[in-house]
Enzyme design. Structure first.
Site, PDB file in Angstrom:
ATOM      1  N   ARG A 223       0.908  -1.322  -0.089  1.00  0.00           N
ATOM      2  CA  ARG A 223       0.123   0.142  -0.240  1.00  0.00           C
ATOM      3  C   ARG A 223       0.911   1.321   0.058  1.00  0.00           C
ATOM      4  O   ARG A 223       0.590   2.290  -0.739  1.00  0.00           O
ATOM      5  CB  ARG A 223      -0.806   0.070   1.192  1.00  0.00           C
ATOM      6  CG  ARG A 223      -2.315  -0.762   1.033  1.00  0.00           C
ATOM      7  CD  ARG A 223      -2.650  -1.062   2.340  1.00  0.00           C
ATOM      8  NE  ARG A 223      -1.841  -2.213   2.585  1.00  0.00           N
ATOM      9  CZ  ARG A 223      -1.879  -3.305   2.311  1.00  0.00           C
ATOM     10  NH1 ARG A 223      -2.681  -3.695   1.532  1.00  0.00           N
ATOM     11  NH2 ARG A 223      -0.911  -4.188   2.491  1.00  0.00           N
ATOM     12  N   THR A 224       1.655   1.516   0.882  1.00  0.00           N
ATOM     13  CA  THR A 224       2.321   2.739   1.193  1.00  0.00           C
ATOM     14  C   THR A 224       3.134   2.956  -0.302  1.00  0.00           C
ATOM     15  O   THR A 224       3.213   3.990  -0.585  1.00  0.00           O
ATOM     16  CB  THR A 224       3.407   2.703   2.535  1.00  0.00           C
ATOM     17  OG1 THR A 224       2.548   2.249   3.444  1.00  0.00           O
ATOM     18  CG2 THR A 224       3.900   3.878   2.700  1.00  0.00           C
TER      19      THR A 224
ATOM     20  N   HIS B 210       4.175   5.736  11.827  1.00  0.00           N
ATOM     21  CA  HIS B 210       3.907   5.560  10.301  1.00  0.00           C
ATOM     22  C   HIS B 210       2.987   6.769   9.905  1.00  0.00           C
ATOM     23  O   HIS B 210       1.563   6.637   9.741  1.00  0.00           O
ATOM     24  CB  HIS B 210       3.085   4.279  10.151  1.00  0.00           C
ATOM     25  CG  HIS B 210       2.905   4.005   8.554  1.00  0.00           C
ATOM     26  ND1 HIS B 210       3.176   4.554   7.668  1.00  0.00           N
ATOM     27  CD2 HIS B 210       2.547   2.618   8.093  1.00  0.00           C
ATOM     28  CE1 HIS B 210       2.645   3.801   6.470  1.00  0.00           C
ATOM     29  NE2 HIS B 210       2.684   2.776   6.877  1.00  0.00           N
TER      30      HIS B 210
ATOM     31  N   LYS C 120      25.700  -3.511   0.130  1.00  0.00           N
ATOM     32  CA  LYS C 120      26.964  -3.430   0.055  1.00  0.00           C
ATOM     33  C   LYS C 120      27.626  -2.549   1.258  1.00  0.00           C
ATOM     34  O   LYS C 120      28.924  -2.208   1.497  1.00  0.00           O
ATOM     35  CB  LYS C 120      27.488  -2.575  -1.096  1.00  0.00           C
ATOM     36  CG  LYS C 120      26.906  -3.232  -2.404  1.00  0.00           C
ATOM     37  CD  LYS C 120      27.441  -2.474  -3.521  1.00  0.00           C
ATOM     38  CE  LYS C 120      26.756  -2.716  -4.856  1.00  0.00           C
ATOM     39  NZ  LYS C 120      26.714  -1.650  -5.778  1.00  0.00           N
TER      40      LYS C 120
ATOM     41  N   ARG D  20      10.874   4.026   3.693  1.00  0.00           N
ATOM     42  CA  ARG D  20      10.519   3.066   4.685  1.00  0.00           C
ATOM     43  C   ARG D  20      11.885   2.402   5.324  1.00  0.00           C
ATOM     44  O   ARG D  20      12.630   1.956   4.487  1.00  0.00           O
ATOM     45  CB  ARG D  20       9.421   2.139   4.258  1.00  0.00           C
ATOM     46  CG  ARG D  20       9.336   1.008   5.290  1.00  0.00           C
ATOM     47  CD  ARG D  20       8.117  -0.135   5.023  1.00  0.00           C
ATOM     48  NE  ARG D  20       6.804   0.777   5.389  1.00  0.00           N
ATOM     49  CZ  ARG D  20       5.477   0.216   4.993  1.00  0.00           C
ATOM     50  NH1 ARG D  20       5.598  -0.975   4.668  1.00  0.00           N
ATOM     51  NH2 ARG D  20       4.706   0.953   5.116  1.00  0.00           N
TER      52      ARG D  20
HETATM   53  N1   CP Z   1      -0.603   0.043   5.743  1.00  0.00           N
HETATM   54  C1   CP Z   1       0.629  -0.217   5.295  1.00  0.00           C
HETATM   55  O1   CP Z   1       1.738   0.236   5.674  1.00  0.00           O
HETATM   56  O2   CP Z   1       0.798  -1.298   4.297  1.00  0.00           O
HETATM   57  P1   CP Z   1       2.067  -1.882   3.537  1.00  0.00           P
HETATM   58  O3   CP Z   1       3.055  -2.382   4.637  1.00  0.00           O
HETATM   59  O4   CP Z   1       1.519  -2.641   2.494  1.00  0.00           O
HETATM   60  O5   CP Z   1       2.655  -0.592   2.971  1.00  0.00           O
END
Ligand code: CP
Length: 303
Positions: free
Chosen positions: A51-52, A129, A80, A101
């Protein structure tokens, strides 16, 4: 130049503006389809995501921009031994904005300190998040028409769940919010959060049984027990199916309760619940695109 590390980086007034923009994008997508032409978003994902990462990429594409990036640390020079600080210096030469992320808490913050472009925290370990929280708030505001005066139940992995930590931090700024934390003993919300709620005199209770509190909830925020955050398989197996939201439990809830989930789900919501009009988790994913479009425009100062 602004980064987004936490939902608290934006005041509630700024969030209102961001959500108004997201709702306008939802209603008038054509108005925004060329606004990012010539701009590049880098998605640097050191941890898996559907999603993100893809909603960021969809957001930039829908704004007329382009996307570069990696979806796996193993396919980047992190494998590396390159540091996050060096990587962001390089990304700053290639892109105008970066969504990152990382499994290590604070890694996007370290990156932002060396960056020449806005950095967005797209999830750091069990910490925060923020863009999921923006998604959650926009969903609640759009479907309930407000962000105050409700009881929210957060259920599942409240210990490692970064979406939960971010959302609680964001909601405490709105009036008359009451929290009900529903988790097994081993996955309780961390003390630093309950200490903060006590200090701010925000009501909360901690319970184990979901059935007991269903009738009181205006919003139920389900979460997955996250295999990747456990140190031993045995604990994960014991706890993974602790909560399963099904139609029997939904029958106990208010007629207008919303069910949210950041997704992905495993077993914690039965697929039969998907047909219930109160199940809002797929709409929530759609709102994630609009809010990320609004965020990109805001951080690039194009609105
Ligand atoms: N909600 C969410 O962060 O989903 P993903 O881990 O798929 O990005």
């Amino acid at each position: 130049m602004r980064h987004l590390m936490s939902p608290l980086d934006f005041s509630t007034k700024e969030l209102e503006k961001l959500f108004d923009l997201a709702n306008d994008i939802e209603k008038n997508p054509k108005k925004y389809e060329h606004i990012c032409e010539g701009r590049i978003l880098a998605t640097c994902f050191y941890e898996p995501s559907t999603r993100t990462r893809l909603s960021f990429e969809s957001a930039m594409t829908r704004l007329g921009g382009k996307v570069i990036g990696f979806s796996d640390a193993a396919s980047s020079s992190a494998s590396k031994g390159e540091s996050v600080s060096d990587t962001i210096r390089i990304i700053s030469c290639y892109a105008d904005i970066c969504a990152m992320r990382h499994p290590k808490e604070g890694a996007p913050m370290v990156a932002s300190e060396k960056s020449r472009i806005p950095v967005i925290n797209a999830g750091d370990g069990g910490h925060q998040h923020p863009t999921q929280t923006l998604t959650d708030l926009l969903t609640i505001r759009s479907l309930k028409g407000k962000l105050d005066n409700f009881t929210i139940g957060l259920c599942g992995d409240l210990k490692f769940g970064r979406t939960v930590h971010s959302l609680i931090n964001a909601l405490v700024r709105y009036s008359n919010i009451r929290f009900i934390f529903i988790s097994p003993e081993e996955l309780k919300v961390p003390d630093y959060i309950t200490d903060m709620l006590t200090e701010k005199q925000i009501p909360y209770e901690e319970v184990i049984r979901l059935e007991d509190v269903m009738p009181h909830l205006d919003i139920l925020y389900m979460t997955r027990v996250q295999k990747e955050r456990f140190f031993n398989e045995e604990d994960y197996v014991r706890l993974k199916d602790f909560y399963i939201l099904d139609t029997t439990k939904m029958a106990l809830a208010k007629k207008d309760m919303l069910v949210l989930h950041p997704l992905p789900r495993v077993n914690e919501i039965s697929v039969e619940v998907d047909e219930d009009p109160r199940a809002a988790y797929f709409k929530q994913a759609q709102y994630g695109v609009y809010v990320r479009m609004a965020l990109i425009l805001t951080l690039l100062e194009l609105v």
